[in-house]
Motif scaffolding. Structure first.
Motif: not given
Ligand code: ATP
Ligand code: PRP
Ligand code: MG
Length: 406
Positions: A189-194, A201-204, A220-227, A236-244
């Motif tokens: 959460a503390q990473m300055p990138q967000w 970007r979280v894929a879940t 706060k600064h988070v966005v979700f995508s789904t698959a 690795a595909m560059g679609i998300a930074d993290a996964i849940l």
């Protein structure tokens, strides 16, 4: 916080939030179900879809199905996936054999429960249909109950630990690049990138639990995508930074260069027996059925972790043998050891020199218990599996009654 979720996901994930204009499966009164009946139902469904192609779609019945509409109790079981076989095996171990003529037939019977019909459904649909009143009971993972039940008060967890389907829902990030030294949710959460312009970007597939977890953790600064699957590829595909996603062995994360982080576990999950509160309180016979299923499950699961151990011990009387056994911490059994005299015949006379002791020991403590038995003079140790342990009253049954206010 911004959340990007495709419209179809929003529709599927809001059991109470939709104003549907047609029903895929209109609630029907209970019937003797035949394969032809199911086919006709499916045909009706297709026809509805065609004629209302422009309308919004709701998953399940339009309105909550009327509780009085049918007499049979409906139990939903996973139709496929890794829970399906384990669920049937567990029921079989409880002498509740599910008779399914053909794996493609979605309705089945349990001869031991003549007032109950089994419906095979995808796990998420079991939860949806419990909420819509089309099912009364179900066996699914706690992850699915939380994601699709969304805290709905009508869903009651009757047994939360059926001992299979163990996994946890966890946030994972790459173990390389800018994440190499990030090992906790706080550090992430503390990473300055967000930022607002460039959120994390979280894929879940968990589009209800994901945003809820982030909000509860003040991220706060988070966005979700789904698959629908193979989410571990997204970073690795560059679609998300993290996964849940769900993790059990951890192999998929490892093979895709991802790691879990401290504070990143959203929930622990295993298979659970779930019920609709409305069905239990209003449908005739539902409470008796759930009582029987619960008692069988508890008796089997309790026994499953234990062995019966029988040993002979030389002694002067039962009390003296009991006192010796009681000096050993692992030999108390469920309510202390059962000790009975062994009648031997010597020189034509019956005498008692040995006592048989019977105890239940946890499987994990078997060897330790055998050693302790030997230490107090035990010999001829017999070990056999336990099938059921029926307690005086099932603790979960009392909890259920109190949850129902009964
Ligand atoms: N490693 C795991 N990954 C996913 N689910 C697991 C795992 N271990 C146990 N489970 C449990 O199994 C349930 C069903 O998962 P599974 O992926 O087999 O079926 P599904 O989600 O219905 O199918 P699909 O993945 O095709 O959508 C999960 O909801 C979860 O409770
Ligand atoms: O920790 P592990 O034992 O490696 O298991 C975790 C993986 O298993 C599940 O995927 P699944 O096999 O259901 O495939 P899917 O992604 O196509 O749903 C889950 O979504 C993870 O990807
Ligand atoms: Mg899966």
């Amino acid at each position: 916080m911004s959340i990007a979720i495709p419209l179809n996901t929003i529709l599927q994930h809001s059991p109470s939030g939709l104003v549907p204009s047609f029903s895929i499966f209109p609630p029907t009164p209970s019937t003797a179900v035949s394969v032809r009946g199911i086919r006709q139902r499916c045909l009706r469904m297709v026809t509805s879809c065609v004629s209302y192609a422009q309308s919004s779609v709701q998953n399940g019945a339009t309105d909550a199905a009327p509780v009085v509409g049918r007499n049979q109790i409906r139990l939903g079981l996973p139709s496929k996936g890794r829970m399906a076989t384990d669920t049937l095996d567990l029921l079989k171990d409880c002498q509740l054999l599910v008779k399914q003529v053909n794996p493609r037939q979605y309705v089945a019977q349990i001869p031991q429960l003549p007032n109950t019909e089994v419906w095979f459904q995808r796990p998420k649909d079991i939860v949806r249909k419990l909420l819509s009143g089309d099912l009364d009971l179900g066996i699914v993972g706690l992850d699915i109950v939380s994601e699709f039940g969304q805290g709905n008060d009508d869903l009651i967890i009757v047994h939360e630990a059926l001992n299979f389907g163990d996994c946890h829902l966890s946030l994972a990030i790459p173990n390389y690049g800018i994440f190499e030294n990030v090992n906790s949710l706080t550090e992430l959460a503390q990473m300055p990138q967000w930022t607002e312009e460039r959120p994390l970007r979280v894929a879940t597939g968990f589009t209800y639990l994901g945003p809820k977890f982030m909000k509860e953790n003040g991220i706060k600064h988070v966005v979700f995508s789904t698959a629908d699957g193979a989410l571990e590829a997204a970073p690795a595909m560059g679609i998300a930074d993290a996964i849940l996603d769900l993790v059990s062995s951890g192999t998929t994360l490892k093979e895709n260069n991802l790691k879990e982080i401290q504070g990143g576990v959203v929930l622990e999950s295993q298979a659970a027996l779930v019920a609709s509160r409305r069905a239990l309180t209003e449908r005739k016979g539902a409470l008796d059925t759930v009582h029987e299923i619960l008692e069988r499950l508890e008796a089997h699961l309790k026994a499953n972790g234990q062995f019966t151990v029988v040993a002979n011990m030389r002694g002067t009387d039962a009390e003296e043998v009991a006192a010796r056994v009681k000096t050993q911490p692992s030999l108390s059994g469920l309510q202390g050891p059962t000790i009975s005299p062994v009648y031997c015949k010597r020189d034509g006379k019956v005498s008692i020199e040995y006592y048989a002791i019977v105890i239940c020991v946890p499987k994990k403590a078997l060897y330790e218990s055998v050693q302790q038995l030997r230490a107090v003079g035990g010999s001829g140790v017999l070990v056999s599996p336990l099938t059921y342990i029926f307690d005086e009253e099932s603790p979960r049954w009392s909890q259920l009654l109190s949850k129902l206010g009964l």
